[in-house]
Design a protein around this motif. Sequence first.
Motif, PDB file in Angstrom:
ATOM      1  N   GLU A  80       2.631  17.200  -3.280  1.00  0.00           N
ATOM      2  CA  GLU A  80       2.357  17.068  -4.373  1.00  0.00           C
ATOM      3  C   GLU A  80       3.290  16.824  -5.223  1.00  0.00           C
ATOM      4  N   ASP A  98      -3.556  13.587 -13.121  1.00  0.00           N
ATOM      5  CA  ASP A  98      -3.049  12.197 -12.530  1.00  0.00           C
ATOM      6  C   ASP A  98      -3.695  11.962 -11.174  1.00  0.00           C
ATOM      7  N   ARG A 104       2.048   5.671  -7.027  1.00  0.00           N
ATOM      8  CA  ARG A 104       2.861   6.888  -7.359  1.00  0.00           C
ATOM      9  C   ARG A 104       4.208   6.728  -7.703  1.00  0.00           C
ATOM     10  N   PRO A 118       3.684  10.988 -10.749  1.00  0.00           N
ATOM     11  CA  PRO A 118       2.967  12.010 -11.049  1.00  0.00           C
ATOM     12  C   PRO A 118       3.412  13.519 -11.011  1.00  0.00           C
ATOM     13  N   TRP A 160      -3.472  11.534  -2.818  1.00  0.00           N
ATOM     14  CA  TRP A 160      -2.202  11.271  -1.830  1.00  0.00           C
ATOM     15  C   TRP A 160      -2.418  12.501  -0.702  1.00  0.00           C
ATOM     16  N   HIS A 165      -7.894   6.411 -14.586  1.00  0.00           N
ATOM     17  CA  HIS A 165      -7.537   5.672 -13.211  1.00  0.00           C
ATOM     18  C   HIS A 165      -8.899   5.500 -12.381  1.00  0.00           C
ATOM     19  N   ARG A 198      -0.148   0.749 -11.667  1.00  0.00           N
ATOM     20  CA  ARG A 198      -0.553   1.832 -11.111  1.00  0.00           C
ATOM     21  C   ARG A 198      -2.157   1.736 -10.988  1.00  0.00           C
ATOM     22  N   ASP A 232      -2.943  10.734  -8.465  1.00  0.00           N
ATOM     23  CA  ASP A 232      -2.250  10.963  -7.283  1.00  0.00           C
ATOM     24  C   ASP A 232      -2.524  12.451  -6.703  1.00  0.00           C
ATOM     25  N   TYR A 238      -4.131   1.586  -7.496  1.00  0.00           N
ATOM     26  CA  TYR A 238      -5.142   2.652  -7.212  1.00  0.00           C
ATOM     27  C   TYR A 238      -6.424   1.776  -6.696  1.00  0.00           C
ATOM     28  N   GLY A 297       6.167  14.994  -4.332  1.00  0.00           N
ATOM     29  CA  GLY A 297       6.616  13.608  -4.015  1.00  0.00           C
ATOM     30  C   GLY A 297       7.909  13.840  -3.492  1.00  0.00           C
ATOM     31  N   LEU A 308      -1.266   3.540  -1.937  1.00  0.00           N
ATOM     32  CA  LEU A 308      -1.060   4.911  -2.751  1.00  0.00           C
ATOM     33  C   LEU A 308       0.115   5.238  -3.047  1.00  0.00           C
ATOM     34  N   ARG A 309       1.192   4.698  -2.181  1.00  0.00           N
ATOM     35  CA  ARG A 309       2.726   4.977  -2.553  1.00  0.00           C
ATOM     36  C   ARG A 309       3.025   4.212  -3.483  1.00  0.00           C
TER      37      ARG A 309
END
Length: 499
Positions: free
Chosen positions: A119, A405, A438, A144, A411, A317, A446, A407, A450, A121, A434-435
Amino acid sequence: MRLLPAFLAFALAALPAAAQTIRIGIASDPDVLDPTLSRSVAARQVFMAMCDKLIEVDERGQLVPQLATAWEWQEGGHALLLTLRPGVRFHDGAALDAEAAAAGLNRHLSAQGSTRRGEMGPVTAIEAAGPMQVRIRLSQPFAPLLAALSDRAGMLVSPRQANVLGADFQANPACAGPFRLTRRVAQDRIELERFDDYWDRPAIHAERVIYRPLPDTTVRAANLRAGSLDVIERVNPSDVDTLRRDRRVRLLEGPSLASVYIAINVANGERADTPLGRDARVREALEASIDREALNRVAFEGLYQPGNQSTPPGHPHHIAGLPVPGRDVARARALLREAGMERVRVKLSVPNTTEYVQASEVIQAMAAEAGIQLELQVTETATLLRQWTAGDFEALIIAWSGRTDIDGNLWGFNACREALNGGRYCSEAADAALREGRTRVDPAARLAAYGRAMEVLLRDRPYIYLWHAKNYIGTGAAVQSVRMVPDGLIRLQGLRLRG
């Protein structure tokens, strides 16, 4: 739903009301009361009393100060500087300063079995930037992170416990919240007492909080109506009308970030070696057999929202161009034949709560019409979560309470080798999208990233999303100032009993 008379009588007799005791009914027993290791919604409810966070979420879903009074991005998004609130103490008396905050955050990164690591990152270092400032350094921008710090990743423990985990931590936990743990009886209750050195002491009006895990929603509602509980979470739609008509209680309704889905074991050990795990066509057939609209009407009185993504419609999102598919039994049967079978058997693990059991029975009947025989295996929630992590499942139905968020919704569950990815799904295309999502800060960029990720995930179906619940909380008539926050968690700040 049938009440269990003996169990209900026991619940009603236990713990008579006290003026300064708040009794809260929750849907399941927490897995582990350690913010670094926990992964259950029930634990998050209890943490609202035990463990303040660096950042809080308000009723509009906005991020606001809690243990941190201010924050700012630095170095082009490669560093986040947080200014800490003065005068905060942990339950063991230790003061919150920059060194303590750094120790608590590093615990999430380095502890074995941490479910917070993903979470947070691409963190490269956490350092004291002054007596009351902590800086988090990152190898690349990570949008995120602020949202992560508004949940368990932002919960800090006393530096004396920075290397204490799991059962040892629970024996003497020391967070910085308004209440501290005094006793836990598994499957029965969690008792906490007020921490008099809490930094926001005037906002706390109760001496004690008692959490009671009651998986049966009707039992929770009956205990509320009888006066042996003051607050209950996750009121079932079948109980909504009854509570609305009872003048002894109040029903509060608000938005929710939660999503419910079927998770599928595609690559985690021997139990992934099934037609459902091996063949995306079988997973597609299972989804095609499900009528989400009918499921909502039959199981939830039409009060919930059908969905096929990790975010509900209206969320910033949510991908509007990927609508919820309808039911197609003919398509489901054709997919099975294409996969070389007429019928298939699937073992579906189900948490032992009313809502999940009701929904699973409806899905079971729908899938049978397409040649898919679901064998329901009802399991206590904390046990099911352990089985999920260990790969001891074929498919399971579960909820994710949702994050501000996206993510936090995607993720950890879908990226290769992440801790919450119990089915061991791994896709280079999904990971790349996904990378990008984030590490970009532009909202449009973004959302586009997504969108690409969701296209891959909806094609591969490591998860089949089903519905988004509304946030229903029941309270006694004497309960005041319950804040309806979209994450569905019950805050104790301001909450009081009139009388």
